[in-house]
Design a protein around this motif. Sequence first.
Motif, PDB file in Angstrom:
ATOM      1  N   ARG A 291     -13.707  -0.481  23.179  1.00  0.00           N
ATOM      2  CA  ARG A 291     -13.970  -1.842  22.691  1.00  0.00           C
ATOM      3  C   ARG A 291     -12.656  -2.528  22.390  1.00  0.00           C
ATOM      4  NH1 ARG A 291     -19.375  -2.765  19.797  1.00  0.00           N
ATOM      5  NH2 ARG A 291     -18.493  -4.782  20.193  1.00  0.00           N
ATOM      6  N   ASP A 292     -12.551  -3.779  22.801  1.00  0.00           N
ATOM      7  CA  ASP A 292     -11.382  -4.607  22.497  1.00  0.00           C
ATOM      8  C   ASP A 292     -11.608  -5.331  21.176  1.00  0.00           C
ATOM      9  OD1 ASP A 292      -9.965  -3.971  24.845  1.00  0.00           O
ATOM     10  OD2 ASP A 292     -11.147  -5.430  25.982  1.00  0.00           O
ATOM     11  N   LYS A 293     -10.530  -5.835  20.637  1.00  0.00           N
ATOM     12  CA  LYS A 293     -10.563  -6.674  19.433  1.00  0.00           C
ATOM     13  C   LYS A 293     -11.252  -5.995  18.252  1.00  0.00           C
ATOM     14  CE  LYS A 293     -10.118 -10.980  21.892  1.00  0.00           C
ATOM     15  NZ  LYS A 293     -10.657 -12.307  22.159  1.00  0.00           N
ATOM     16  N   GLN A 294     -10.871  -4.752  18.004  1.00  0.00           N
ATOM     17  CA  GLN A 294     -11.322  -4.044  16.814  1.00  0.00           C
ATOM     18  C   GLN A 294     -10.257  -4.238  15.735  1.00  0.00           C
ATOM     19  OE1 GLN A 294     -14.458  -2.128  16.719  1.00  0.00           O
ATOM     20  NE2 GLN A 294     -14.512  -3.653  18.345  1.00  0.00           N
ATOM     21  N   TYR A 295     -10.678  -4.399  14.497  1.00  0.00           N
ATOM     22  CA  TYR A 295      -9.748  -4.667  13.404  1.00  0.00           C
ATOM     23  C   TYR A 295      -9.924  -3.660  12.277  1.00  0.00           C
ATOM     24  CZ  TYR A 295      -8.928  -9.172  15.618  1.00  0.00           C
ATOM     25  OH  TYR A 295      -8.598 -10.162  16.505  1.00  0.00           O
ATOM     26  N   ARG A 296      -8.825  -3.352  11.643  1.00  0.00           N
ATOM     27  CA  ARG A 296      -8.874  -2.572  10.407  1.00  0.00           C
ATOM     28  C   ARG A 296      -9.074  -3.581   9.280  1.00  0.00           C
ATOM     29  NH1 ARG A 296      -5.147   0.554  13.446  1.00  0.00           N
ATOM     30  NH2 ARG A 296      -5.872   2.709  13.537  1.00  0.00           N
ATOM     31  N   PHE A 297     -10.320  -3.747   8.865  1.00  0.00           N
ATOM     32  CA  PHE A 297     -10.617  -4.794   7.889  1.00  0.00           C
ATOM     33  C   PHE A 297     -11.091  -4.264   6.546  1.00  0.00           C
ATOM     34  CE2 PHE A 297     -14.426  -4.448  10.602  1.00  0.00           C
ATOM     35  CZ  PHE A 297     -15.351  -4.038   9.654  1.00  0.00           C
ATOM     36  N   ASP A 298     -11.101  -2.946   6.365  1.00  0.00           N
ATOM     37  CA  ASP A 298     -11.538  -2.444   5.065  1.00  0.00           C
ATOM     38  C   ASP A 298     -10.488  -1.541   4.441  1.00  0.00           C
ATOM     39  OD1 ASP A 298     -12.021   0.350   5.892  1.00  0.00           O
ATOM     40  OD2 ASP A 298     -13.721  -0.459   6.979  1.00  0.00           O
ATOM     41  N   ILE A 299     -10.519  -1.519   3.138  1.00  0.00           N
ATOM     42  CA  ILE A 299      -9.634  -0.646   2.373  1.00  0.00           C
ATOM     43  C   ILE A 299     -10.517   0.312   1.586  1.00  0.00           C
ATOM     44  CG2 ILE A 299      -7.974  -0.512   0.475  1.00  0.00           C
ATOM     45  CD1 ILE A 299      -6.754  -3.080   1.526  1.00  0.00           C
ATOM     46  N   SER A 300     -10.262   1.602   1.747  1.00  0.00           N
ATOM     47  CA  SER A 300     -10.989   2.643   1.021  1.00  0.00           C
ATOM     48  C   SER A 300     -10.061   3.219  -0.035  1.00  0.00           C
ATOM     49  CB  SER A 300     -11.390   3.776   1.968  1.00  0.00           C
ATOM     50  OG  SER A 300     -12.239   3.302   2.973  1.00  0.00           O
ATOM     51  N   ILE A 301     -10.637   3.548  -1.168  1.00  0.00           N
ATOM     52  CA  ILE A 301      -9.853   4.130  -2.263  1.00  0.00           C
ATOM     53  C   ILE A 301     -10.526   5.420  -2.685  1.00  0.00           C
ATOM     54  CG2 ILE A 301      -8.906   3.784  -4.576  1.00  0.00           C
ATOM     55  CD1 ILE A 301      -9.398   0.728  -4.046  1.00  0.00           C
ATOM     56  N   GLY A 302      -9.776   6.515  -2.650  1.00  0.00           N
ATOM     57  CA  GLY A 302     -10.255   7.795  -3.141  1.00  0.00           C
ATOM     58  C   GLY A 302      -9.695   8.026  -4.533  1.00  0.00           C
ATOM     59  N   MET A 303     -10.528   8.484  -5.458  1.00  0.00           N
ATOM     60  CA  MET A 303     -10.106   8.706  -6.845  1.00  0.00           C
ATOM     61  C   MET A 303     -10.404  10.142  -7.236  1.00  0.00           C
ATOM     62  SD  MET A 303     -11.897   5.200  -7.801  1.00  0.00           S
ATOM     63  CE  MET A 303     -12.958   5.573  -6.418  1.00  0.00           C
ATOM     64  N   ALA A 304      -9.485  10.758  -7.960  1.00  0.00           N
ATOM     65  CA  ALA A 304      -9.630  12.169  -8.307  1.00  0.00           C
ATOM     66  C   ALA A 304      -9.278  12.393  -9.777  1.00  0.00           C
ATOM     67  CB  ALA A 304      -8.710  13.008  -7.415  1.00  0.00           C
ATOM     68  N   PRO A 305      -9.723  13.539 -10.319  1.00  0.00           N
ATOM     69  CA  PRO A 305      -9.312  13.888 -11.683  1.00  0.00           C
ATOM     70  C   PRO A 305      -7.790  13.908 -11.797  1.00  0.00           C
ATOM     71  CG  PRO A 305     -11.072  15.332 -10.955  1.00  0.00           C
ATOM     72  CD  PRO A 305     -10.631  14.533  -9.750  1.00  0.00           C
ATOM     73  N   GLY A 306      -7.326  13.671 -12.999  1.00  0.00           N
ATOM     74  CA  GLY A 306      -5.888  13.589 -13.218  1.00  0.00           C
ATOM     75  C   GLY A 306      -5.345  12.197 -12.955  1.00  0.00           C
ATOM     76  N   GLY A 307      -6.221  11.260 -12.571  1.00  0.00           N
ATOM     77  CA  GLY A 307      -5.798   9.887 -12.322  1.00  0.00           C
ATOM     78  C   GLY A 307      -5.104   9.686 -10.994  1.00  0.00           C
ATOM     79  N   ILE A 308      -5.310  10.605 -10.066  1.00  0.00           N
ATOM     80  CA  ILE A 308      -4.695  10.485  -8.749  1.00  0.00           C
ATOM     81  C   ILE A 308      -5.606   9.644  -7.860  1.00  0.00           C
ATOM     82  CG2 ILE A 308      -3.868  11.737  -6.711  1.00  0.00           C
ATOM     83  CD1 ILE A 308      -2.230  12.223  -9.262  1.00  0.00           C
ATOM     84  N   ALA A 309      -5.017   8.743  -7.085  1.00  0.00           N
ATOM     85  CA  ALA A 309      -5.780   7.929  -6.141  1.00  0.00           C
ATOM     86  C   ALA A 309      -4.989   7.797  -4.849  1.00  0.00           C
ATOM     87  CB  ALA A 309      -6.051   6.544  -6.729  1.00  0.00           C
ATOM     88  N   LYS A 310      -5.724   7.612  -3.763  1.00  0.00           N
ATOM     89  CA  LYS A 310      -5.124   7.303  -2.463  1.00  0.00           C
ATOM     90  C   LYS A 310      -5.899   6.138  -1.882  1.00  0.00           C
ATOM     91  CE  LYS A 310      -2.850  11.359  -0.573  1.00  0.00           C
ATOM     92  NZ  LYS A 310      -2.714  12.205   0.608  1.00  0.00           N
ATOM     93  N   ALA A 311      -5.208   5.358  -1.051  1.00  0.00           N
ATOM     94  CA  ALA A 311      -5.850   4.228  -0.385  1.00  0.00           C
ATOM     95  C   ALA A 311      -5.568   4.301   1.111  1.00  0.00           C
ATOM     96  CB  ALA A 311      -5.343   2.912  -0.966  1.00  0.00           C
ATOM     97  N   TRP A 312      -6.572   3.859   1.891  1.00  0.00           N
ATOM     98  CA  TRP A 312      -6.468   3.828   3.347  1.00  0.00           C
ATOM     99  C   TRP A 312      -6.964   2.483   3.844  1.00  0.00           C
ATOM    100  CZ3 TRP A 312      -8.561   7.812   0.565  1.00  0.00           C
ATOM    101  CH2 TRP A 312      -7.955   9.065   0.685  1.00  0.00           C
ATOM    102  N   VAL A 313      -6.423   2.038   4.974  1.00  0.00           N
ATOM    103  CA  VAL A 313      -6.939   0.861   5.661  1.00  0.00           C
ATOM    104  C   VAL A 313      -7.584   1.344   6.956  1.00  0.00           C
ATOM    105  CG1 VAL A 313      -4.714   0.325   6.801  1.00  0.00           C
ATOM    106  CG2 VAL A 313      -6.423  -1.473   6.507  1.00  0.00           C
TER     107      VAL A 313
END
Length: 166
Positions: free
Chosen positions: A92-114
């Motif tokens: 497929r053409d014209k696909q976009y990364r339009f969302d941001i995901s956030i993972g949260m863990a004990p200890g206050g650690i977080a990661k984010a992805w687009v």
Amino acid sequence: MESVDVIDQRGLAYFRIRGGVPAYTNKPEGWHKGGGGMKQVPNVDLPETLFVRWQSLVEPKTYKLRIDIPQWVRDEMVKPQRAYCPGRKQWRDKQYRFDISIGMAPGGIAKAWVGGPCLSNIEIGRYQAKVDPRGPFEGQSGGKYYYLSDEAKVYVEQHGIPYGSW
């Protein structure tokens, strides 16, 4: 997750655009790397800053975090991509990364992805949140946290919390 607030690149603020309940991938160590419970947010321009607030039920503690979204992420979000979609078994053409995901863990650690449909998620960063001294629900719950299931309690008692895996 108690809330996600967004300031977009126009400087407009959107409050409590997301909240939710704990999710579990049957793998306590490491990260799921994006996806999960989603919510579309209409009329928001590209994100500049996210404010995230969540409860770590196994500790229990409430964390707050500010994530400044780098320009390269916004550039990635407006760049059309050609991608293979396994579900449709086609390119497929014209696909976009339009969302941001956030993972949260004990200890206050977080990661984010687009990411986006048919496209792999790209890690934005890893973050260390601060404990919010107001506690759960911004201090409005009398210190009562969202419940931890009996099954999760037993697992934590038997295996502990894998802090170093995030």
